[in-house]
Design a protein around this motif. Structure first.
Motif, PDB file in Angstrom:
ATOM      1  N   PRO A   6       0.937  -1.040  -0.061  1.00 48.45           N
ATOM      2  CA  PRO A   6       0.048   0.075  -0.008  1.00 48.45           C
ATOM      3  C   PRO A   6       0.860   1.126  -0.006  1.00 48.45           C
ATOM      4  N   ASP A  10      -2.596   5.349   0.184  1.00 48.54           N
ATOM      5  CA  ASP A  10      -3.571   4.356   0.449  1.00 48.54           C
ATOM      6  C   ASP A  10      -3.920   3.942   1.916  1.00 48.54           C
ATOM      7  N   ARG A  11      -2.595   4.076   2.848  1.00 54.18           N
ATOM      8  CA  ARG A  11      -2.875   4.142   4.354  1.00 54.18           C
ATOM      9  C   ARG A  11      -3.438   5.084   4.761  1.00 54.18           C
ATOM     10  N   ARG A  13      -5.949   6.981   3.373  1.00 56.22           N
ATOM     11  CA  ARG A  13      -7.517   6.701   2.748  1.00 56.22           C
ATOM     12  C   ARG A  13      -7.863   5.788   4.031  1.00 56.22           C
ATOM     13  N   ALA A  14      -7.165   4.924   4.146  1.00 59.71           N
ATOM     14  CA  ALA A  14      -7.655   3.671   5.110  1.00 59.71           C
ATOM     15  C   ALA A  14      -7.789   4.321   6.697  1.00 59.71           C
ATOM     16  N   ALA A  15      -6.896   5.068   7.174  1.00 66.43           N
ATOM     17  CA  ALA A  15      -6.877   5.770   8.331  1.00 66.43           C
ATOM     18  C   ALA A  15      -8.112   6.849   8.354  1.00 66.43           C
ATOM     19  N   GLU A  16      -8.503   7.402   7.397  1.00 66.85           N
ATOM     20  CA  GLU A  16      -9.576   8.238   7.241  1.00 66.85           C
ATOM     21  C   GLU A  16     -10.908   7.424   7.344  1.00 66.85           C
ATOM     22  N   ASP A  17     -10.975   6.632   6.500  1.00 63.25           N
ATOM     23  CA  ASP A  17     -11.950   5.498   6.439  1.00 63.25           C
ATOM     24  C   ASP A  17     -12.426   4.941   8.118  1.00 63.25           C
ATOM     25  N   ARG A  18     -11.339   4.627   8.853  1.00 62.85           N
ATOM     26  CA  ARG A  18     -11.480   4.038  10.035  1.00 62.85           C
ATOM     27  C   ARG A  18     -12.058   5.187  11.087  1.00 62.85           C
ATOM     28  N   ARG A  21     -15.703   5.766  10.311  1.00 62.31           N
ATOM     29  CA  ARG A  21     -16.483   4.635  10.893  1.00 62.31           C
ATOM     30  C   ARG A  21     -16.608   4.756  12.392  1.00 62.31           C
ATOM     31  N   SER A  63      -1.719   9.083  11.164  1.00 64.83           N
ATOM     32  CA  SER A  63      -1.274   7.824  11.675  1.00 64.83           C
ATOM     33  C   SER A  63       0.051   7.435  11.433  1.00 64.83           C
ATOM     34  N   GLN A  65       2.736   4.152  10.532  1.00 66.37           N
ATOM     35  CA  GLN A  65       2.729   2.531  10.572  1.00 66.37           C
ATOM     36  C   GLN A  65       3.460   1.857  11.784  1.00 66.37           C
TER      37      GLN A  65
END
Length: 86
Positions: A6, A10-11, A13-18, A21, A63, A65
């Motif tokens: 990723p 990508d990372r 976007r994933a942190a924003e998605d989490r 939620r 975020s 890693q």
């Protein structure tokens, strides 16, 4: 074939998605993502009624890693904080 690693985007976007939620599970409604206002990008804007009062929150998602890289909060510069508050 192996899946490519990723990217930083990508990372992020994933942190924003989490985070979105988590906000939604806490009763907020995300009303905007990656909103640019006055030259500052706000990752998430959410709203909710708290104690009967309409409340809007502006969220800067950070975020890391690995924990040894330090606190993600430390990556927000004083300049960005000032621009967000304005």
């Amino acid at each position: 074939p192996t899946k490519p690693a990723p990217t930083t985007n990508d990372r992020g976007r994933a942190a924003e998605d989490r985070t979105a939620r988590l906000l939604e599970a806490s009763g907020f409604r995300v009303v905007a993502r990656n909103l640019v206002v006055g030259g500052v990008e706000l990752d998430l804007v959410a709203e909710a009624s708290i104690d009967g009062e309409p409340t809007v929150v502006f969220v800067e998602v950070r975020s890391r890693q690995r924990d040894e890289l330090g606190d993600p909060l430390a990556t927000i510069s004083t300049n960005k904080s000032r621009r967000i508050v304005r």
